[in-house]
Design a protein around this motif. Sequence first.
Motif, mmCIF file in Angstrom:
data_model
loop_
_atom_site.group_PDB
_atom_site.id
_atom_site.type_symbol
_atom_site.label_atom_id
_atom_site.label_comp_id
_atom_site.label_asym_id
_atom_site.label_seq_id
_atom_site.Cartn_x
_atom_site.Cartn_y
_atom_site.Cartn_z
ATOM 1 N N GLY A 230 0.824 -1.198 0.000
ATOM 2 C CA GLY A 230 0.000 0.000 0.000
ATOM 3 C C GLY A 230 0.860 1.252 0.000
ATOM 4 O O GLY A 230 1.796 1.377 0.789
ATOM 5 N N THR A 231 0.553 2.169 -0.886
ATOM 6 C CA THR A 231 1.303 3.421 -0.974
ATOM 7 C C THR A 231 0.681 4.474 -0.045
ATOM 8 O O THR A 231 -0.458 4.319 0.407
ATOM 9 N N PRO A 232 1.401 5.550 0.282
ATOM 10 C CA PRO A 232 0.856 6.579 1.180
ATOM 11 C C PRO A 232 -0.437 7.186 0.633
ATOM 12 O O PRO A 232 -0.570 7.423 -0.572
ATOM 13 N N ALA A 233 -1.376 7.438 1.527
ATOM 14 C CA ALA A 233 -2.676 7.982 1.131
ATOM 15 C C ALA A 233 -2.507 9.318 0.422
ATOM 16 O O ALA A 233 -1.760 10.195 0.884
ATOM 17 N N GLY A 234 -3.188 9.438 -0.722
ATOM 18 C CA GLY A 234 -3.163 10.699 -1.457
ATOM 19 C C GLY A 234 -1.862 10.996 -2.169
ATOM 20 O O GLY A 234 -1.688 12.082 -2.731
ATOM 21 N N ASP A 235 -0.927 10.054 -2.189
ATOM 22 C CA ASP A 235 0.391 10.258 -2.807
ATOM 23 C C ASP A 235 0.414 9.560 -4.165
ATOM 24 O O ASP A 235 0.438 8.329 -4.223
ATOM 25 N N PRO A 236 0.415 10.303 -5.276
ATOM 26 C CA PRO A 236 0.352 9.672 -6.602
ATOM 27 C C PRO A 236 1.710 9.273 -7.178
ATOM 28 O O PRO A 236 1.780 8.741 -8.283
ATOM 29 N N ARG A 237 2.798 9.498 -6.428
ATOM 30 C CA ARG A 237 4.138 9.297 -7.002
ATOM 31 C C ARG A 237 4.414 7.849 -7.398
ATOM 32 O O ARG A 237 5.306 7.583 -8.217
ATOM 33 N N PHE A 238 3.663 6.899 -6.822
ATOM 34 C CA PHE A 238 3.907 5.487 -7.109
ATOM 35 C C PHE A 238 2.809 4.885 -7.984
ATOM 36 O O PHE A 238 2.624 3.675 -8.033
ATOM 37 N N SER A 239 2.089 5.760 -8.683
ATOM 38 C CA SER A 239 1.112 5.315 -9.673
ATOM 39 C C SER A 239 1.781 5.262 -11.042
ATOM 40 O O SER A 239 2.874 5.802 -11.246
ATOM 41 N N ASP A 240 1.115 4.613 -12.004
ATOM 42 C CA ASP A 240 1.725 4.480 -13.323
ATOM 43 C C ASP A 240 1.732 5.792 -14.099
ATOM 44 O O ASP A 240 2.345 5.878 -15.161
ATOM 45 N N GLU A 241 1.103 6.820 -13.572
ATOM 46 C CA GLU A 241 1.171 8.133 -14.207
ATOM 47 C C GLU A 241 2.514 8.804 -13.940
ATOM 48 O O GLU A 241 2.991 9.612 -14.743
ATOM 49 N N TYR A 242 3.130 8.461 -12.809
ATOM 50 C CA TYR A 242 4.351 9.147 -12.391
ATOM 51 C C TYR A 242 5.571 8.229 -12.288
ATOM 52 O O TYR A 242 6.680 8.724 -12.067
ATOM 53 N N ARG A 263 -4.421 -1.969 -7.103
ATOM 54 C CA ARG A 263 -4.130 -3.124 -6.248
ATOM 55 C C ARG A 263 -2.942 -2.863 -5.335
ATOM 56 O O ARG A 263 -2.693 -3.628 -4.413
ATOM 57 N N GLY A 264 -2.169 -1.819 -5.622
ATOM 58 C CA GLY A 264 -0.997 -1.530 -4.828
ATOM 59 C C GLY A 264 0.261 -1.563 -5.664
ATOM 60 O O GLY A 264 0.227 -1.722 -6.887
#
Length: 382
Positions: A230-242, A263-264
Amino acid sequence: MKSKPHVAVIGAGAFGGWTALHLLENGARVALLDAWGPGNSRSSSGGETRVMRGAYGADQPYTQMAARALKLWAKYERRWKRQFLHRSGVLWMASGPDDDFERGSLPMLREAKIKFAELSSREMKKRWPQVNFDGVLWGIYEPECGYLDARASCQAVVSSFVASGGKYRQLAVMPDGLENAPLRSLTVSDGSQFKADVYVFACGPWLGRLFPDTISDLITPTKQEVLFFGTPAGDPRFSDEYLPVWGDHRDHFLYGITGNDRRGFKVADDTRGPVFDPTSGERVVSPETIQYVREYLAFRFPALKDAPLIETRVCQYEQTPDADFIVDRHPQMENVWLLGGGSGHGFKHGPAVGEMMAELILKNREPDARWKLERFSEAKAR
């Protein structure tokens, strides 16, 4: 070969499903069988995602095959009006003097016309500051690659196959008599006989069980453990956009897929695990793997140091001695084809493998010598 042969394809994963679809589209009458269904959790094509990449090192056919597969994925996405390939990019991190894989990949990527960029450590740090690039000297970035929806695309292939007139049945093929030439029919799990002109066995980790004399342990199922954090809440840095899909040749070869349909943060160790029973093996991740990956995350992705483990999965590779595919006729039966040995990297190639198989069967051609059974047997004997 009849003008419209009847072909039975056994196995509805990435290799079998695409083979059945291409055969049907090229005029064959096709039946597709699978014991548990396309993309099921026991199969090598199960799970949610697979990496789509072009880098494969030097002197191999898979970069060219990946280039063809990229075009075919795009073609069928347009046709079906659905997205399965997420072009988040793929980043290869090269560290220390052991960068033969990355160095060897560069001319192959150029030849296949797969877009890439060589990046310095400084450039990577600037572009992806959420990653600790200590020990990484340079990298390869493939902007048009990324990850594939695995289970969903397997199901879409079979749905398209059925909608186009193919016959799909959820049945298991019994091993009795399969190696007794000539093969005129199959015994299936409901007790009936199934007849065809040509049989294609794309059974993943079960291929050696169905053909113990011919395949035996040329294919070894290995236990591969996958973790989602699980990535930090509200933190998009670990999404495939970034952040792209990444591979790290550090100690072990680890790789990860961001996004994953919420999924994480997916992390897996590509090191071949212990021998695994794909039918009855219990899919439980070991504490040792969890600890090792946690330590790695804390080093390479500092913001994920204390990230909660929110999901685990065990799949299997179907490993050949050198990770090459097996694509060949049965040595005693001209009408029986054996297709397998995805070895953890086969999924992305499914559309191209299916296209190739349809041509081999319908045009009565010979497979590349690299994938023939005699080469594997000779290598094993040495």
